[in-house]
Design an enzyme around this catalytic site. Sequence first.
Site, PDB file in Angstrom:
ATOM      1  N   HIS A 120       0.610  -0.981  -0.022  1.00 17.05           N
ATOM      2  CA  HIS A 120      -0.252   0.175   0.217  1.00 17.05           C
ATOM      3  C   HIS A 120       0.918   1.198  -0.128  1.00 17.05           C
ATOM      4  O   HIS A 120       1.460   1.102   0.866  1.00 17.05           O
ATOM      5  CB  HIS A 120      -0.886   0.135   1.247  1.00 17.05           C
ATOM      6  N   ASP A 173       5.803   0.607   6.897  1.00 12.43           N
ATOM      7  CA  ASP A 173       4.936   0.277   6.452  1.00 12.43           C
ATOM      8  C   ASP A 173       4.516   1.867   5.944  1.00 12.43           C
ATOM      9  O   ASP A 173       4.129   2.549   6.526  1.00 12.43           O
ATOM     10  CB  ASP A 173       3.990   0.844   8.111  1.00 12.43           C
ATOM     11  N   GLU A 207      -4.725   2.275   2.464  1.00  9.63           N
ATOM     12  CA  GLU A 207      -5.354   1.200   3.224  1.00  9.63           C
ATOM     13  C   GLU A 207      -4.804   1.551   4.714  1.00  9.63           C
ATOM     14  O   GLU A 207      -5.681   0.997   4.978  1.00  9.63           O
ATOM     15  CB  GLU A 207      -3.400  -0.035   3.378  1.00  9.63           C
ATOM     16  N   GLU A 208      -4.376   2.268   5.310  1.00  5.26           N
ATOM     17  CA  GLU A 208      -4.684   2.232   6.773  1.00  5.26           C
ATOM     18  C   GLU A 208      -5.465   2.738   7.471  1.00  5.26           C
ATOM     19  O   GLU A 208      -5.928   2.918   8.339  1.00  5.26           O
ATOM     20  CB  GLU A 208      -3.103   3.306   6.906  1.00  5.26           C
ATOM     21  N   ASP A 236       3.332  -6.005   3.664  1.00  8.44           N
ATOM     22  CA  ASP A 236       2.563  -5.253   4.206  1.00  8.44           C
ATOM     23  C   ASP A 236       3.147  -6.204   5.404  1.00  8.44           C
ATOM     24  O   ASP A 236       2.295  -5.815   6.777  1.00  8.44           O
ATOM     25  CB  ASP A 236       1.317  -4.913   4.214  1.00  8.44           C
ATOM     26  N   HIS A 289       3.160   2.284  13.134  1.00  7.58           N
ATOM     27  CA  HIS A 289       2.159   3.183  13.451  1.00  7.58           C
ATOM     28  C   HIS A 289       3.029   4.411  14.362  1.00  7.58           C
ATOM     29  O   HIS A 289       2.849   4.750  15.034  1.00  7.58           O
ATOM     30  CB  HIS A 289       1.080   2.896  13.829  1.00  7.58           C
TER      31      HIS A 289
END
Lengths: 466, 466
Positions: free
Chosen positions: A280, A292, A326-327, A354, A425
Amino acid sequence: MRNLILSLIPVMALFSLTGCQKETTSHNEEVVPALLQQKAFNSNLAYELVESLTVEVGPRLAGSEKDPIAVEWAIKQLTSLNFDRVYKEPVQVPVWQRGDAKASITSPYPQPLVITALGGSIGTPPDGIIASIARFDSLGSLEKATPEEVSGKIVFIDQLTERHKTSKGYVKSAAARLHGASVAAHKGALAVINRTVGTSQNRIAQTGMVKYQDGINKIPAVAISSPDAELINAMLRRSNDVKIKLHLSSKSMGFTTSFNVIAEVTGSNKPEEIVLISAHLDSWDEGTGASDDGAGIAIVTAAAKLIQDLPTKPARTVRVVLYAAEEVGYFGARAYAKEHQAELDKHYIAAESDFGAAPVYQIDFGINNANFAEVIQLVQPMTGNGIALGNNSSTGGPDVSFLHKKGVPVASLRQDGTDYFDYHHSPNDTLDKIDPEALQQNVAAYAQFAYLMAQSEFDLRPITAD
Amino acid sequence: MRNLILSLIPVMALFSLTGCQKETTSHNEEVVPALLQQKAFNSNLAYELVESLTVEVGPRLAGSEKDPIAVEWAIKQLTSLNFDRVYKEPVQVPVWQRGDAKASITSPYPQPLVITALGGSIGTPPDGIIASIARFDSLGSLEKATPEEVSGKIVFIDQLTERHKTSKGYVKSAAARLHGASVAAHKGALAVINRTVGTSQNRIAQTGMVKYQDGINKIPAVAISSPDAELINAMLRRSNDVKIKLHLSSKSMGFTTSFNVIAEVTGSNKPEEIVLISAHLDSWDEGTGASDDGAGIAIVTAAAKLIQDLPTKPARTVRVVLYAAEEVGYFGARAYAKEHQAELDKHYIAAESDFGAAPVYQIDFGINNANFAEVIQLVQPMTGNGIALGNNSSTGGPDVSFLHKKGVPVASLRQDGTDYFDYHHSPNDTLDKIDPEALQQNVAAYAQFAYLMAQSEFDLRPITAD
């Protein structure tokens, strides 16, 4: 024939390089994977891509001003790599502004807290919220609480994230992050504070989505770091009335257009059939989106490039999809599944990268059980890259699961995620956390997988239900 | 005599516990250190103290509203531990407000940066500063630069901190933090950005003082994390004009009164002679001051308490000094040296604990060379606590050095600082980074040291010049 001979030249070079004297063979399913592996380990392309993305784009929250810059970056990179096709498809994505987030303990011992707003959270009133804490050690405990225990309070969900090689620790605590706000609000809470969904003791809080349930009042939702959670617990051991002040100016602002970015290596024999490898393009906004999912973008792109550069293309088309958003809720993956509904039956298999940049240790499939034994033997060359042959219980990753639900066979190239949730994140998701050599191993794995699947003569459908 | 017999009871208990059958001895310099060590490892007092301080006070920047709360905490704790004397002495300390600190790269690729204001820094104008970067790999390189290279720019000092067991890596890069602003301002720079003085790859910037030189224009000074430094470098490889926007609302606001907090175990025979063990009560404002210097406070306090509780007190007075305002310029240590000038010749020896909570691995002295061999043999019992007998080159730690300069003998109980600068001066300086067992080893070391020095019959003066 000319193509076949040309295709053998690098293979012969490979064997002469490695000093192997056995006869070269036209059995491409053995020699090409070895060649791809060697080429992957001799290339810095994946690292260069993730370096470029993190430096020249950096954080690229879906719907933010960086979103179109990321799309432009992807189109430019894929075009310059001379893929047979490069195109983009529009996706409606939500716009959310993080704003400022501040919190402090006001009683019994005033102290500042390190927090971050959860994605999609509403803000507090401009003057903030001050309320007593109601602590629960898990989402399950909160679910069992009475409204009297929660009403008028700030709920603190102190759920630990277990460290595992797989994502199973994350999946459990992420549920508390996703659903905590609505469960708490339903019982009358004013706001929710989640212990960071992560495995680090760094004083950094990790973001991620909150999912407001329809029909339930929305309340502000934030994460605090592990040391901050422990600080609150230490105060709760001293007083049953720990008060917190929370101020959050986050807000949602409708939708905007982003894009799935797609590149293809056209198949030589069955070009309409697709082997899909994906990642992504969006990231959270506090790190630079290196692990990520800059790593995933770099891995699948570099893997496809190795196939693009083969003298003879494999039978099926290898399609690289870089999903939007995506997130914030898999908007790109949903849009792709809808947009390509008519050709989903031509999707031979799909996979995604991912889970950072640590090595792939196992390949699992989600295909027809009857042919699993033969297909897993087909990818046997991947064992030369340190990858064990796994099981048939894969349902794909977060994005690819939308294809799997519609009957598309999937595979999961399992990466070692032991440390992945230390940085996930968070502002700490930066380039320096990526090991270039592990990235090469991933590129080799995806190149081998995509090549073998694009050449496979097995039927993978109908997929066997879980 | 009654006291002597009482004093032997625990020693006898010790030997019976350890199964040793040899006769108890009145040679206290052997048996009491063993007893103190055992008691240290059976006590959680030090951990309880640092837990209490970090939870009930937390960050306690000198001159802030938390400063008097820390003083009150210390008085209360020391009083409740029943030391023979507990008192405080006023110290004038500077007041500095951190305010907000924000920075971003504006060109060639806009990205936010993780920064922190350096202690004592002035703010930027309200609209901030935007300027191009002039990068230097060290303070030494900046010193060699021409004004043309620097004038009108934001100077970026990209000096790495080497990881060592000692503080020698820190000392070098901290010089760049302390002096970078004035060196840069002297050549016309608008602001200075220091690579974090620390050894971690966490995206956390570490604070610490900036030292403005008299007669040179003051400019804003901040630190950035290592990943941010690497991000700037990646941009500088692409463009020789990297622009940064910096906004800082820090300001200094004069002076206020804080206190050195002091506790004593009165000596049984030479009460006017002092063995001083110390730490500093203030901390930086972003962590909870656990390792720096909550650990030190806990170690020296718990060590003195073990001596306070001995059935027979040692000959000299053991004085615990918790200095005010170390971080912002050693104000408490300077005040102590001045206030106690008349009795400095009665200070038999001084030491401080200000290097976190990792184990002590060596003891060094700064005493008269002629007696060094005998004194180092006197502390031979400390080897049973894992401590090597070192050299005579100590000049004391930051606070105690002010006594050493006035002729007071000193010792340094060297702790393993390999990881200390990962968390130092950052939000990450929290309780969870402290190993309770290592803390006990430190308590044992300081208790043994203080006891043996309080009983010593050697002359440590005059100290031998470096």
